[in-house]
Design an enzyme around this catalytic site. Structure first.
Site, PDB file in Angstrom:
ATOM      1  N   HIS A  90       2.342 -25.491   3.725  1.00  0.00           N
ATOM      2  CA  HIS A  90       3.812 -25.538   3.696  1.00  0.00           C
ATOM      3  C   HIS A  90       4.363 -26.856   4.239  1.00  0.00           C
ATOM      4  CE1 HIS A  90       3.661 -24.219   7.944  1.00  0.00           C
ATOM      5  NE2 HIS A  90       4.902 -24.645   8.041  1.00  0.00           N
ATOM      6  N   HIS A 107      -2.533 -29.092   7.892  1.00  0.00           N
ATOM      7  CA  HIS A 107      -1.274 -29.829   8.035  1.00  0.00           C
ATOM      8  C   HIS A 107      -1.485 -31.285   8.500  1.00  0.00           C
ATOM      9  CE1 HIS A 107       0.286 -25.907   7.439  1.00  0.00           C
ATOM     10  NE2 HIS A 107       0.283 -25.501   8.685  1.00  0.00           N
ATOM     11  N   LYS A 143       7.966 -29.631   3.127  1.00  0.00           N
ATOM     12  CA  LYS A 143       9.058 -30.038   4.028  1.00  0.00           C
ATOM     13  C   LYS A 143       9.729 -31.301   3.468  1.00  0.00           C
ATOM     14  CE  LYS A 143       6.999 -28.205   8.270  1.00  0.00           C
ATOM     15  NZ  LYS A 143       7.920 -27.392   9.028  1.00  0.00           N
ATOM     16  N   ASP A 194      -6.272 -24.040  12.354  1.00  0.00           N
ATOM     17  CA  ASP A 194      -4.892 -23.627  12.073  1.00  0.00           C
ATOM     18  C   ASP A 194      -4.001 -24.812  11.695  1.00  0.00           C
ATOM     19  OD1 ASP A 194      -2.869 -21.619  11.985  1.00  0.00           O
ATOM     20  OD2 ASP A 194      -2.112 -22.282  13.924  1.00  0.00           O
ATOM     21  N   GLU A 223       4.068 -28.032  19.354  1.00  0.00           N
ATOM     22  CA  GLU A 223       4.879 -26.816  19.328  1.00  0.00           C
ATOM     23  C   GLU A 223       5.169 -26.367  20.751  1.00  0.00           C
ATOM     24  OE1 GLU A 223       3.980 -23.948  15.965  1.00  0.00           O
ATOM     25  OE2 GLU A 223       1.990 -24.676  16.448  1.00  0.00           O
ATOM     26  N   ARG A 266       0.795  -1.233   0.000  1.00  0.00           N
ATOM     27  CA  ARG A 266       0.000   0.000   0.000  1.00  0.00           C
ATOM     28  C   ARG A 266       0.827   1.282   0.000  1.00  0.00           C
ATOM     29  NH1 ARG A 266      -4.170  -1.618   4.411  1.00  0.00           N
ATOM     30  NH2 ARG A 266      -2.200  -2.311   5.235  1.00  0.00           N
ATOM     31  N   LYS A 288      -2.455 -20.278   3.118  1.00  0.00           N
ATOM     32  CA  LYS A 288      -3.475 -20.585   4.112  1.00  0.00           C
ATOM     33  C   LYS A 288      -3.546 -19.449   5.139  1.00  0.00           C
ATOM     34  CE  LYS A 288      -2.755 -23.328   8.064  1.00  0.00           C
ATOM     35  NZ  LYS A 288      -2.141 -22.447   9.029  1.00  0.00           N
ATOM     36  N   LYS A 311      -0.178 -25.869  21.007  1.00  0.00           N
ATOM     37  CA  LYS A 311       0.854 -24.877  21.322  1.00  0.00           C
ATOM     38  C   LYS A 311       1.256 -25.070  22.775  1.00  0.00           C
ATOM     39  CE  LYS A 311       0.019 -21.880  17.651  1.00  0.00           C
ATOM     40  NZ  LYS A 311       1.035 -22.032  16.625  1.00  0.00           N
TER      41      LYS A 311
HETATM   42  C1  BG6 Z   1       1.286 -22.444  10.516  1.00  0.00           C
HETATM   43  C2  BG6 Z   1       0.389 -22.090  11.665  1.00  0.00           C
HETATM   44  O1  BG6 Z   1       0.538 -22.877   9.406  1.00  0.00           O
HETATM   45  O2  BG6 Z   1       2.169 -23.504  10.915  1.00  0.00           O
HETATM   46  C3  BG6 Z   1       1.202 -21.692  12.885  1.00  0.00           C
HETATM   47  O3  BG6 Z   1      -0.457 -21.011  11.282  1.00  0.00           O
HETATM   48  C4  BG6 Z   1       2.198 -22.781  13.234  1.00  0.00           C
HETATM   49  O4  BG6 Z   1       0.353 -21.457  14.003  1.00  0.00           O
HETATM   50  C5  BG6 Z   1       3.006 -23.162  11.997  1.00  0.00           C
HETATM   51  O5  BG6 Z   1       3.049 -22.305  14.249  1.00  0.00           O
HETATM   52  C6  BG6 Z   1       3.874 -24.370  12.279  1.00  0.00           C
HETATM   53  O6  BG6 Z   1       4.756 -24.547  11.204  1.00  0.00           O
HETATM   54  P1  BG6 Z   1       6.193 -25.225  11.418  1.00  0.00           P
HETATM   55  O7  BG6 Z   1       6.741 -25.327  10.044  1.00  0.00           O
HETATM   56  O8  BG6 Z   1       6.961 -24.299  12.326  1.00  0.00           O
HETATM   57  O9  BG6 Z   1       5.930 -26.537  12.074  1.00  0.00           O
END
Ligand code: BG6
Length: 481
Positions: free
Chosen positions: A172, A234, A176, A229, A210, A43, A142, A334
């Site tokens: 993502h 994932h 990996k 999330d 995590e 922007r 996402k 988390k």
């Molecule tokens: C993301 C989530 O898609 O993946 C995050 O929005 C999460 O909340 C993250 O922390 C985890 O990714 P990675 O690659 O660190 O395991």
């Protein structure tokens, strides 16, 4: 091959934290096609040089070995340009088209690293401006929607401007190296295939744990929660790769067709089964990595009465001939005891024990992160004489060590695939919608449940109900067994 890569959301977190470092790595590894331009769009008013200086400064936050030297950055920065855009203004898309057409690169990739509520607007405008020729691809980050209806709406708008093979939905985790190794393990080796079924496997556990809390993303996270999330995307993507049938070939369509079949075979939830088979939790204060951390409700931008889950554990089944009756347990959260993502395949015990003492069944541990490797747990005799009890031993494969020099990060891999038009590691719209369809009854049941998530201490492995969920079947989570 020449390309133009346009990053919408060019000054946002994703752009400087993940995308620019990944593009730099691809450039450093000489994998980025030579004739490339990267145009960051946002922007505010900036010159190319001001934007390059901004990105250079941000590289200070990237892990040291992945930071460019001054000389490297100066060369890499030649590829980077900047343009101010008001995303609602058709004239700004017309100018963008002029900039792209003036060179006529072999392909153009639009990477939407903006807030998802802008996706439909951007795709509509790109379509109207004629920025959707067959050599154009659009990459969507996402979260893609908040539920089935919103995901379908995004897909409807995207489809009005782009074909399915032009729209690349990122998860993502699929980029990996460890996840690609999972596909290699199953379909590049014949060893496990005869065992990969209900006759030999007792249960499968997928854990994405995590240590981090929600950090500064409290407002986003509170609207999202762990189910949307991490599970809808994932964790379910991992499950599909574990459970899918061997595809007829390595093409994107063949692979995605098989993954979709798994999603369609998942046992659907009802209000009753959500109560029984899904546990949601929310962290309280505790200790992680030796330091005290606050609870979720004390985090920045989180309402003090939030009912958002930061932990989910669930039990499901894949209802087909290969997997009937085999429980699949998924768990993510988390502020758990460790940063640890792994899949544990627990095999059935021997049918008739002949050795003294208790015997342990074999298991295959597929480690995704922080280490990337495989552990095969077996039993062996030490040679200690009569009535010896067998001892646990393991075969350990460390892919980080074996392939260190060749490892490519998830975003680097996915960006290069997007430029090359390789679709295998992107999620097709029907997969994504099916995953939403499956989690919807859980969201619905939680909306009607005033009890809210169960508390767990930061640094633990979630609420005790998660252990009870799996103990009901006579099993235990890997760290408890
Ligand atoms: C993301 C989530 O898609 O993946 C995050 O929005 C999460 O909340 C993250 O922390 C985890 O990714 P990675 O690659 O660190 O395991």
């Amino acid at each position: 091959m020449s390309f133009d890569l346009v990053l919408f959301g060019g000054t946002g977190d994703l752009a400087w934290r993940k995308l620019m470092p990944a593009l730099f790595q691809a450039w450093r590894h000489c994998k980025l096609p030579a004739e490339g331009r990267i145009l960051a769009v946002a922007r505010d008013e900036r010159s190319d040089d001001q934007y390059r200086a901004f990105i250079k400064e941000k590289f200070a936050e990237v892990e040291a070995p992945k930071r460019p030297t001054d000389e490297e950055f100066a060369r890499f920065a030649q590829l980077i340009h900047y343009s101010r855009m008001d995303l609602a203004q058709p004239e700004h898309y017309a100018s963008l088209k002029q900039w792209i057409d003036a060179r006529g690169a072999d392909c153009t990739v639009f990477f939407l690293a903006t807030s998802p509520h802008l996706f439909t607007q951007i795709c509509e405008q790109l379509g109207r401006a004629g920025l959707n020729a067959p050599n154009v691809r659009v990459v969507l980050e996402k979260p893609l929607g908040h539920d089935l209806a919103s995901a379908q709406e995004i897909n409807r708008v995207v489809r009005a401007s782009f074909t399915e093979s032009q729209a690349l939905r990122i998860d993502h985790y699929l980029g990996k190296p460890a996840v690609q190794n999972l596909t290699a393990l199953r379909f590049g080796n014949a060893l496990f295939e005869p065992l990969w079924r209900r006759e030999s496997i007792a249960n499968i556990q997928i854990t994405i744990a995590e240590e981090l809390g929600v950090g500064t993303r409290g407002d986003f996270y509170d609207r999202t929660g762990a189910l949307r999330d991490m599970v809808q995307n994932h964790a379910l993507q991992l499950l599909t790769i574990i459970a899918m049938e061997p595809p007829a070939n390595g093409d994107a369509a063949a692979i995605r067709d098989e993954k979709l079949k798994v999603l369609k075979s998942l046992r659907p939830f009802s209000a009753d089964s959500v109560g029984r088979d899904v546990v949601r939790g929310q962290y309280r204060g505790g200790t992680v990595g030796g330091g005290a951390v606050p609870g979720y409700l004390e985090e920045l931008k989180v309402p003090a009465d939030s009912m958002t889950e930061t932990f989910v554990a669930l039990r499901t089944e894949v209802q087909n001939w290969r997997w009937a009756g085999v429980p699949f347990y998924l768990r993510t959260g988390k502020r758990l005891g460790a940063r640890d993502a792994q899949i544990v395949v627990n095999f059935r015990p021997v049918p008739h024990p002949i050795f003294a003492g208790t015997t342990r069944a074999n298991k295959l541990v597929i480690k995704l992160q922080p280490e990337d490797g495989l552990e095969l747990h077996l039993l062996a005799a030490k040679g200690g004489g009569n009535n010896e009890q067998l001892s646990p031993v393991k075969l350990n494969l460390d892919f980080d060590e074996a392939f260190a020099a060749d490892r490519v990060g998830a975003y680097e891999k996915l960006l290069l695939d997007a430029l090359a038009g390789r679709l295998n590691l992107f999620v097709r719209s029907d997969e994504q919608e099916e995953a939403w369809r499956w989690v919807e009854p859980v969201l619905e049941a939680w909306r009607n449940d005033t009890a809210g998530p169960r508390p767990y201490s930061a640094g633990s492995w979630g609420p005790p109900a998660s252990s009870a969920l799996i103990a009901r079947d006579g099993f235990a989570w890997d760290e408890e067994s």
